[in-house]
Write an enzyme that holds these catalytic residues in place. Structure first.
Site, PDB file in Angstrom:
ATOM      1  CB  THR A  46      -0.960   0.029   1.222  1.00 29.94           C
ATOM      2  OG1 THR A  46      -0.203  -0.154   2.413  1.00 29.94           O
ATOM      3  CG2 THR A  46      -2.003  -1.073   1.098  1.00 29.94           C
TER       4      THR A  46
ATOM      5  CD  GLU B 147       1.702   5.084   6.472  1.00 26.30           C
ATOM      6  OE1 GLU B 147       1.301   5.659   7.490  1.00 26.30           O
ATOM      7  OE2 GLU B 147       0.957   4.528   5.643  1.00 26.30           O
TER       8      GLU B 147
ATOM      9  CB  SER C 158      -5.543   4.066   5.593  1.00 25.08           C
ATOM     10  OG  SER C 158      -5.114   4.405   6.880  1.00 25.08           O
TER      11      SER C 158
ATOM     12  CG  ASN D 179      -0.416   8.297   8.571  1.00 23.06           C
ATOM     13  OD1 ASN D 179      -0.979   7.398   7.982  1.00 23.06           O
ATOM     14  ND2 ASN D 179       0.834   8.215   8.997  1.00 23.06           N
TER      15      ASN D 179
ATOM     16  CE  LYS E  69       0.060  -3.453   4.156  1.00 19.18           C
ATOM     17  NZ  LYS E  69      -0.856  -2.378   4.277  1.00 19.18           N
TER      18      LYS E  69
ATOM     19  CB  THR F 172      -1.360  -2.302   9.583  1.00 15.87           C
ATOM     20  OG1 THR F 172      -2.367  -1.784  10.318  1.00 15.87           O
ATOM     21  CG2 THR F 172      -1.918  -2.389   8.189  1.00 15.87           C
TER      22      THR F 172
END
Lengths: 385, 385
Positions: free
Chosen positions: B148, B261, B385, B380, B170, B181
């Site tokens: 993603t 991220e 998401s 974010n 992932k 996640t």
């Protein structure tokens, strides 16, 4: 306003030179009586700063005649030497304030960097200077002198019939339940004894300071003191007095969230239809601490999936397919799934309201939080505290 | 590498059109046998996505013949319709893969936005297209198709004598224990039955994926599957096999942290001399989740006061004045107070090591985390998401 709104109190705020930039950094609040009753609540962090350890002892006696507060240094994680410095501060205040005062009835509160000793060669003369400037109009200056990264000073007041509760607060980061990083001094001229003060203060903090959570971080220095002078000569009924204390605490707590480091949004999280108040608080805090949600709110994105994801980490009673979530009044999630159109949500204003309906009972709670911003990162990666 | 490193597996990764940008978004992994044993661990979030609810059922049977994975949509919080879509995905895969397959033995995993239905008109033809491209060399393409916000695809492999464990992962945000996640598929050609696979997988995830905490947020979709084909004909001793599974999980977990991220630092938090392993993990997670500390690390500020402040919020056994903290090998905090000169700490490199010595026992644990950056906030607040 502030700690001198009530009769029977004097205060001062001065620059002692603890802060390198020369800003005010030392405050003194004195209860001139006739009563000197006091109560306090302190951080639940097990790593407690020297002034917290000291003031917990002082408050236990039920009488506080004065409070010395400094910004520019937390005196936390400073070992036996740090505790000696706090003791010396109280001794110095007792000496300059005169015969009515003894060190054992003088509370001390500090805020600023952790892990540094205070410059006592500046702090002790500062106490003497502050004592010389004590005034019945000194509350505002005292509120200014306790600021760290606060952009504004915070004061509040509530009136009863013939009596007053006033207060000041500082705190801009490390805000979390139990308690937020803050120093708060409340004063009243109501004639209330220490046990009743304690009861009113605990009721108030449980529903106000304990329910704001700017960044999930719990401080080593949190201190909330309530001092009563009895100067009004009026002894109010407990409920009425407790309401006033709670109003002042709620006002100050809201101001702390409104001035949190780097924040661009104040988030009011209301959890409704919970099986218990504890459940409501647990769910509210979980939502308040979810970094991904805090980022989404910053981006004005009504991302209810992140709300559900946060609720799902708790042990509260609920069924996932009965959860409902509203953002600014729009029920974007119904029965754990897609609800009203998220494009209907208007998030332009600073205050954002999230309602989480657990559909599991009748209890509720409100938690206040902030968004997570690049400014927060910047301020806290550059500023050691 | 990846899921086709072990014999007895084919895989494919294709663009089905689920992602609007046309990137690969659908992966298929098939166990060609002779054995079809499987185990799985799933998110502990109580709000579980439809594919998690489905795959938990499938894995309970101990046999998985194929896994369909999609990025571009999490199929979480999508109600009964979302569950029907997952079911239809498994049915479609069973239909195109042929007589050896039934929907009840086909796992499904999804990742992406919460609260949106998947475009089944694209996904179902995608399953057929992926089936047509299955290959013994398809592992890399499958790993790419599940990305993603990952900047790189993640694969790992470990070899035993005559057998192999390989895998893909992932995950780039919402990384937290229980689990991160992430979607992970591990494959092995070792001849291992479902109960032993389950034991090895639970041991491995407890010490790897469960000990990374990029941002404290727990997902609705985490899925880790381990499939055994038995194609090597070798049945390894449990300890040896479990070690290999753990090595692959540890490798993938480290890659997830390294690609989190917006992160600029990978933080290795080791808690030593704890009274119990649970204490060590609780303290490690508290440090890992402290936003103020994460900001300080981003700013290359060896702010040990924030480490102590985080330790102080836990219920672990320790005395505040016996705590020691090292940052990159420099014991900046000794006995709860100032230790070695903080200017000795070199924090220029991406990896930062924090050691927290509780001086309360002999147990220890390692938790991996990331710093908090403006890039994290940006990514974010802009990405739903």
């Amino acid at each position: 306003m502030s700690v001198t709104a009530a009769r029977g109190f004097t205060a001062a705020g001065i620059a002692a030179g603890i802060k390198e930039n020369g800003n005010p950094d030392l405050a003194l609040v004195v209860n001139t009586g006739p009563r000197r009753a006091a109560a306090g609540v302190f951080t639940s962090n097990r790593v407690k700063a020297a002034p917290v350890l000291w003031s917990e002892q002082v408050v236990r006696g039920g009488a506080v005649t004065a409070v010395v507060l400094n910004s520019g240094g937390a005196n936390a994680c400073t070992g036996p030497r740090g505790f000696q410095d706090t003791h010396a501060t109280a001794e110095k205040a007792a000496q300059v304030l005169g015969a009515e005062h003894s060190a054992g009835e003088i509370a001390v509160a500090s805020t600023g960097l952790i892990g540094l000793l205070l410059p006592m060669d500046k702090l002790l003369p500062g106490v003497e200077k502050a004592a010389a400037e004590l005034s019945e109009h000194g509350g505002e200056k005292a509120a200014i002198a306790i600021k760290t990264t606060d952009t504004v000073h915070k004061t509040a007041v509530a009136q009863g019939p013939g009596w007053t509760v006033g207060g000041m607060a500082k705190g801009a980061g490390m805000l979390a339940p139990g308690l937020a990083t803050m120093l708060v001094v409340l004063t009243t001229d109501a004639d209330v004894e220490a046990p009743a003060l304690d009861k009113a203060l605990r009721e108030a903090t449980r529903l106000t300071f304990d329910r704001i959570d700017s960044d999930g971080c719990m401080s080593t220095n949190d201190t909330v003191l309530l001092l009563a002078s009895g100067a009004s000569g009026i002894a109010p009924e407990h409920g009425e007095f407790a309401d006033a204390v709670r109003a002042v605490c709620g006002d100050l707590a809201r101001q702390l969230i409104g001035d949190a480091e780097g924040a661009s949004k104040d988030i009011r999280i209301e959890v409704v239809n919970a099986a218990s108040e504890d459940d409501a608080v647990e769910v509210g805090r979980s939502i308040a601490r979810n970094n991904l949600l805090k980022c989404a709110i910053h981006g004005e994105d009504p991302n209810w999936g992140r709300v559900l994801s946060a609720i799902g980490t708790t042990s509260a009673a609920f069924e996932p397919d009965r959860l409902n979530v509203a953002i600014n009044g729009v029920w974007v999630c119904r029965n754990g799934s897609v609800g009203e159109d998220r494009d209907l949500v208007d998030m332009r204003f600073r205050e954002v309201a999230i309602t989480a309906d657990l559909a599991a009972g009748t209890e509720s709670a409100v938690i206040w939080a902030n968004d997570l911003t690049a400014d927060y990162v910047h301020e806290n990666s550059a500023y050691s505290s």
